[in-house]
Design a protein around this motif. Structure first.
Motif, PDB file in Angstrom:
ATOM      1  N   LEU A  21      77.088  74.166 -46.935  1.00 44.00           N
ATOM      2  CA  LEU A  21      75.839  74.133 -46.249  1.00 44.00           C
ATOM      3  C   LEU A  21      74.897  74.629 -47.488  1.00 44.00           C
ATOM      4  N   GLY A  22      73.630  73.943 -47.699  1.00 43.89           N
ATOM      5  CA  GLY A  22      72.775  74.632 -48.375  1.00 43.89           C
ATOM      6  C   GLY A  22      71.210  74.015 -47.804  1.00 43.89           C
ATOM      7  N   GLY A  23      70.352  74.796 -48.348  1.00 40.01           N
ATOM      8  CA  GLY A  23      68.911  74.759 -48.023  1.00 40.01           C
ATOM      9  C   GLY A  23      68.197  75.167 -49.139  1.00 40.01           C
ATOM     10  N   ASP A  24      66.869  74.674 -48.902  1.00 45.40           N
ATOM     11  CA  ASP A  24      65.806  74.810 -50.062  1.00 45.40           C
ATOM     12  C   ASP A  24      64.473  74.296 -49.664  1.00 45.40           C
ATOM     13  N   ILE A  25      63.450  75.022 -50.066  1.00 42.56           N
ATOM     14  CA  ILE A  25      62.007  74.385 -49.549  1.00 42.56           C
ATOM     15  C   ILE A  25      61.729  73.181 -50.274  1.00 42.56           C
ATOM     16  N   ARG A  72      69.511  71.206 -46.102  1.00 39.55           N
ATOM     17  CA  ARG A  72      68.370  71.226 -45.409  1.00 39.55           C
ATOM     18  C   ARG A  72      67.339  71.400 -45.881  1.00 39.55           C
ATOM     19  N   GLN A  73      65.999  70.860 -45.843  1.00 34.86           N
ATOM     20  CA  GLN A  73      64.705  71.342 -46.624  1.00 34.86           C
ATOM     21  C   GLN A  73      64.173  72.127 -45.717  1.00 34.86           C
ATOM     22  N   CYS A  74      64.115  73.463 -46.012  1.00 33.30           N
ATOM     23  CA  CYS A  74      63.523  74.561 -45.117  1.00 33.30           C
ATOM     24  C   CYS A  74      63.345  75.746 -45.799  1.00 33.30           C
ATOM     25  N   ASP A 121      63.284  81.584 -43.738  1.00 33.66           N
ATOM     26  CA  ASP A 121      63.182  82.138 -42.343  1.00 33.66           C
ATOM     27  C   ASP A 121      63.320  80.972 -41.104  1.00 33.66           C
ATOM     28  N   GLU A 122      63.258  79.628 -41.631  1.00 33.35           N
ATOM     29  CA  GLU A 122      63.661  78.542 -40.907  1.00 33.35           C
ATOM     30  C   GLU A 122      65.203  78.249 -40.475  1.00 33.35           C
ATOM     31  N   TRP A 123      65.986  78.888 -41.440  1.00 34.61           N
ATOM     32  CA  TRP A 123      67.357  78.602 -41.379  1.00 34.61           C
ATOM     33  C   TRP A 123      68.228  79.124 -40.089  1.00 34.61           C
ATOM     34  N   THR A 124      68.760  78.632 -39.316  1.00 35.21           N
ATOM     35  CA  THR A 124      69.101  78.697 -38.210  1.00 35.21           C
ATOM     36  C   THR A 124      70.630  78.508 -37.838  1.00 35.21           C
ATOM     37  N   SER A 150      63.483  88.401 -45.563  1.00 34.24           N
ATOM     38  CA  SER A 150      63.449  87.182 -44.630  1.00 34.24           C
ATOM     39  C   SER A 150      64.810  86.977 -44.752  1.00 34.24           C
ATOM     40  N   PHE A 151      65.442  86.557 -46.178  1.00 35.85           N
ATOM     41  CA  PHE A 151      66.823  86.210 -46.357  1.00 35.85           C
ATOM     42  C   PHE A 151      67.854  86.939 -45.873  1.00 35.85           C
ATOM     43  N   LEU A 152      67.693  88.338 -45.832  1.00 31.91           N
ATOM     44  CA  LEU A 152      68.646  89.155 -45.308  1.00 31.91           C
ATOM     45  C   LEU A 152      68.732  89.441 -43.831  1.00 31.91           C
ATOM     46  N   ALA A 153      67.372  89.049 -43.171  1.00 29.44           N
ATOM     47  CA  ALA A 153      67.347  89.030 -41.598  1.00 29.44           C
ATOM     48  C   ALA A 153      67.946  87.743 -41.261  1.00 29.44           C
ATOM     49  N   MET A 154      67.716  86.655 -41.950  1.00 27.80           N
ATOM     50  CA  MET A 154      68.601  85.415 -41.752  1.00 27.80           C
ATOM     51  C   MET A 154      69.933  85.691 -41.537  1.00 27.80           C
TER      52      MET A 154
END
Length: 143
Positions: free
Chosen positions: A22-26, A49-51, A54-57, A85-89
């Motif tokens: 899985l990958g994500g980036d803005i 995912r384009q996100c 802090d929107e990664w769920t 934010s990354f670490l919290a996610m």
């Protein structure tokens, strides 16, 4: 998160072909490049995912491998907020015992913050990335 053109994901897919990647980036352009690079390497990316981070769920992950943005042109406070934010996610997305493998440009601050989220620093190694000192880290999520 921060998958960019997908190089870390593709390397993982080449090494572990049965992994669910899985990958994500803005950046939509970066994700398009990741798709093209994965096709060229014959690696299946299960989801992109384009996100924002802090929107990664996604929950119940075993491993997060990332190389977040950093550099001398970035303001330290902005980078630290992004990394936190990354670490919290990651804390909310990883299974107990799951790991984060990453390049951290602010190791002292981030290690302290990660500890407060229930991570233990399992391994670290200083790196010089083009004259910019960073730390490769493995963080393990405790129960």
């Amino acid at each position: 998160p921060f998958c960019g053109s997908g190089m870390e994901l593709i390397e993982c897919g080449m090494r572990f072909p049965s992994a669910r990647l899985l990958g994500g980036d803005i950046s939509g352009e970066a994700l398009d490049a990741a798709r093209q690079n994965a096709r060229a390497a014959k690696v299946t990316l299960h989801e992109l995912r384009q996100c924002a981070v802090d929107e990664w769920t996604t929950g119940d992950l075993d491993l997060i491998i990332t190389n977040p943005p950093f550099g001398k042109r970035a303001r330290v406070d902005d980078v630290v907020r992004l990394l936190e934010s990354f670490l919290a996610m990651a804390a909310g997305s990883l299974k107990t015992g799951g790991k984060v493998v990453w390049v951290c440009p602010q190791p002292k601050r981030c290690t302290r913050f990660a500890s407060g989220l229930g991570f233990a620093l399992e391994r670290k190694s200083r790196l010089d990335v083009g004259g910019f000192d960073v730390e490769a880290q493995i963080l393990r999520k405790n129960g």
